[in-house]
Write a protein that holds these residues in place. Structure first.
Motif, PDB file in Angstrom:
ATOM      1  N   ALA A 147       0.740  -1.157  -0.084  1.00 43.66           N
ATOM      2  CA  ALA A 147       0.131   0.088   0.032  1.00 43.66           C
ATOM      3  C   ALA A 147       1.012   1.362   0.018  1.00 43.66           C
ATOM      4  CB  ALA A 147      -0.990  -0.005   1.294  1.00 43.66           C
ATOM      5  N   GLU A 148       2.000   1.294   0.606  1.00 47.23           N
ATOM      6  CA  GLU A 148       2.750   2.340   0.750  1.00 47.23           C
ATOM      7  C   GLU A 148       3.416   2.599  -0.787  1.00 47.23           C
ATOM      8  OE1 GLU A 148       6.691   4.264   3.066  1.00 47.23           O
ATOM      9  OE2 GLU A 148       5.848   2.078   3.530  1.00 47.23           O
ATOM     10  N   ALA A 149       3.935   1.332  -1.133  1.00 45.79           N
ATOM     11  CA  ALA A 149       4.499   1.293  -2.450  1.00 45.79           C
ATOM     12  C   ALA A 149       3.570   1.915  -3.581  1.00 45.79           C
ATOM     13  CB  ALA A 149       5.105   0.139  -2.802  1.00 45.79           C
ATOM     14  N   ALA A 150       2.420   1.616  -3.321  1.00 46.43           N
ATOM     15  CA  ALA A 150       1.520   2.177  -4.395  1.00 46.43           C
ATOM     16  C   ALA A 150       1.330   3.832  -4.065  1.00 46.43           C
ATOM     17  CB  ALA A 150       0.097   1.385  -4.331  1.00 46.43           C
ATOM     18  N   ASP A 151       1.218   3.901  -2.866  1.00 46.89           N
ATOM     19  CA  ASP A 151       1.017   5.463  -2.750  1.00 46.89           C
ATOM     20  C   ASP A 151       2.096   6.133  -2.970  1.00 46.89           C
ATOM     21  OD1 ASP A 151      -0.350   7.455  -1.241  1.00 46.89           O
ATOM     22  OD2 ASP A 151       0.776   7.280   0.494  1.00 46.89           O
ATOM     23  N   ARG A 152       3.356   5.711  -2.952  1.00 43.59           N
ATOM     24  CA  ARG A 152       4.658   6.461  -3.587  1.00 43.59           C
ATOM     25  C   ARG A 152       4.619   6.585  -4.954  1.00 43.59           C
ATOM     26  NH1 ARG A 152       9.971   4.728  -0.806  1.00 43.59           N
ATOM     27  NH2 ARG A 152      10.742   6.112  -2.278  1.00 43.59           N
ATOM     28  N   GLN A 153       3.996   5.270  -5.698  1.00 41.41           N
ATOM     29  CA  GLN A 153       3.868   5.426  -7.072  1.00 41.41           C
ATOM     30  C   GLN A 153       2.868   6.564  -7.592  1.00 41.41           C
ATOM     31  OE1 GLN A 153       5.770   3.941  -9.186  1.00 41.41           O
ATOM     32  NE2 GLN A 153       6.568   1.776  -8.464  1.00 41.41           N
ATOM     33  N   VAL A 154       2.120   6.785  -6.952  1.00 36.42           N
ATOM     34  CA  VAL A 154       1.016   7.745  -7.323  1.00 36.42           C
ATOM     35  C   VAL A 154       1.758   9.042  -7.208  1.00 36.42           C
ATOM     36  CG1 VAL A 154      -0.897   9.054  -6.559  1.00 36.42           C
ATOM     37  CG2 VAL A 154      -0.997   6.577  -6.531  1.00 36.42           C
ATOM     38  N   ALA A 155       2.523   9.209  -5.823  1.00 33.12           N
ATOM     39  CA  ALA A 155       3.294  10.715  -6.002  1.00 33.12           C
ATOM     40  C   ALA A 155       4.398  10.684  -7.052  1.00 33.12           C
ATOM     41  CB  ALA A 155       3.911  10.633  -4.832  1.00 33.12           C
ATOM     42  N   LEU A 156       5.144   9.821  -7.248  1.00 38.05           N
ATOM     43  CA  LEU A 156       6.027   9.653  -8.299  1.00 38.05           C
ATOM     44  C   LEU A 156       5.482   9.977  -9.983  1.00 38.05           C
ATOM     45  CD1 LEU A 156       8.572   7.207  -7.483  1.00 38.05           C
ATOM     46  CD2 LEU A 156       8.682   9.561  -6.970  1.00 38.05           C
ATOM     47  N   ALA A 157       4.019   9.370 -10.079  1.00 39.55           N
ATOM     48  CA  ALA A 157       3.447   9.431 -11.272  1.00 39.55           C
ATOM     49  C   ALA A 157       3.220  11.013 -11.390  1.00 39.55           C
ATOM     50  CB  ALA A 157       2.335   8.422 -11.361  1.00 39.55           C
ATOM     51  N   GLN A 158       2.314  11.587 -10.350  1.00 43.43           N
ATOM     52  CA  GLN A 158       1.904  13.037 -10.366  1.00 43.43           C
ATOM     53  C   GLN A 158       3.496  13.859 -10.534  1.00 43.43           C
ATOM     54  OE1 GLN A 158      -1.253  14.315  -9.844  1.00 43.43           O
ATOM     55  NE2 GLN A 158       0.077  16.043 -10.664  1.00 43.43           N
TER      56      GLN A 158
END
Length: 421
Positions: A147-158
């Protein structure tokens, strides 16, 4: 101020704003963060359906063990004969009443066999509960980290989308100034479209990761953020790396189930021995106005039913339990051979990924400066941005694999991950 200096400042501002804005957009708008892993694991002991099922299995085994020690109940009998007939047996003057108490006697060690089987079943249920807790701790840790990795992936994609938009702005400015062809603007626009699609995919993956974490924790309130970062957690220097195959929870559970199956074979064998029923009582004769003692003994004759089918079934269950035990031992040995290696490899990979990300970050910065100065084509800037995004994704994946390796070692050791009691 030169064009290059303005580009440097814009790049620094865009990167900082994108990171803060992306993480803020992913975290600031949420209202139900998951507690830290230690607290979440403690709460899940009472709410997680998987642990509740294993705990109910222990309570069931406790009840069966208590019932196994119970003795057969005595029987109270009342028998009236020779009444309401014809001739001298008309009415109740010739009636005879018998009052008796019967008691079954279990022979062949039936009760002791049941007690041993009940205790073995309880030990097996407790071993399965220990295995369930170890497996659940691993799965919850993996879900928390994912879940944390998915959260960070969203941040990096943004952030990638923001940087792609800045690249498009610069490209249009250069095209308007006659320093670039219109094709460069179209390429930059394609980069923005691709970054936006990646952001949508990352958001979808994030929703799924948090939904899985919520379901695994048994929470009635959906989690939408995390109160703790596990990916940034360093590997402890004093990590316990001692493992024994016989101490692996799966092996202990399989061993306990094998012992319980062996006890059930003995129970079925004792059931083939017939029980004796004793009875004693008093008989009252109305005709003679007299009483007499009566006693009885009955023994079944095991001609048709010798419990052979149940004995064969129990033996088959024992053979299956032995096969599962052998399989569990082989699986544990295979996992033990790779667990420590995986931790070392994952830690090295995480360190290398962090260095690669720093290199890609600097390469993108320099390529962007060169592009704004007209010394580098747009395609190199796009490639550098893609390399930076890939390097950051690899860092997240490497950190995730490192945490999974640590949690896997804890599962083999029968403890909760990350030093949680």
């Amino acid at each position: 101020m030169s064009f290059i200096m303005r580009g440097r400042r814009r790049f620094a501002a865009v990167s900082a704003t994108a990171l803060l804005g992306a993480f803020g957009g992913a975290r600031g708008a949420v209202a139900d963060p998951a507690p830290p892993y230690r607290d979440l694991l403690a709460q899940a002991q009472a709410t997680a359906p998987r642990l509740a099922e294993a705990a109910a299995g222990v309570r069931q085994a406790e009840g069966l063990a208590r019932q196994a020690a119970a003795r057969p109940n005595p029987e109270l009998g009342i028998e009236v004969q020779n009444f309401n007939g014809t001739g001298p047996f008309r009415g109740t003057g010739m009636a005879e009443s018998t009052y008796s108490v019967g008691l079954p006697l279990e022979l062949g060690g039936k009760r002791s066999a049941r007690i041993d089987a009940g205790r073995a079943g309880l030990d097996a249920a407790r071993a399965r509960l220990g295995q369930s807790r170890a497996d659940y701790g691993f799965e919850l840790a993996a879900a928390y980290a994912e879940a944390e990795a998915a959260d960070r992936q969203v941040a990096l994609a943004q952030e990638s989308l923001t940087l792609a938009g800045e690249d498009l702005r610069v490209a249009k400015a250069l095209v308007d100034a006659g320093k670039e062809a219109e094709l460069r603007s179209l390429q930059a626009q394609a980069g923005v479209t691709s970054a936006r699609a990646s952001l949508d995919a990352a958001r979808t993956a994030r929703v799924g990761a948090f939904a899985r974490l919520t379901a695994l924790a048994g929470s009635s309130v959906p989690f939408t953020s995390l109160a703790e970062s596990l990916l940034q957690r360093p590997t402890p220097a004093g990590l316990d790396r001692t493992i024994e195959a016989l101490a692996v929870p799966a092996v202990q559970a399989a061993q306990a189930e094998r012992e319980a199956a062996a006890r059930r074979v003995r129970v079925e064998r004792t059931r083939a021995i017939p029980d004796v029923r004793l009875s004693a009582g008093v008989r009252r004769s109305n005709a003679d106005n007299a009483t007499a003692m009566v006693a009885g003994l009955s023994v079944p004759i095991p001609i048709f039913d010798q419990n052979r089918g149940n004995i064969t079934a129990a033996q088959g269950e024992l053979q299956a339990a032995e096969a599962r035990l052998n399989a569990a031992r082989l699986d544990a040995e295979a996992e033990l051979r790779t667990a420590l290696f995986q931790i070392e490899a994952a830690s090295s990979r995480a360190a290398a990924a962090s260095q690669g990300e720093a290199t890609a970050q600097e390469a993108y910065r320099l390529t962007r400066i060169a592009y704004e100065a007209g010394k580098s084509p747009l395609v190199e800037l796009i490639n550098a941005r893609r390399a930076l995004a890939e390097a950051r994704a690899q860092t997240i994946e490497a950190q995730l694999q490192r945490l999974r390796a640590e949690a896997g070692l804890a599962r083999l050791q029968g403890r909760a991950p990350f030093g949680v009691s």
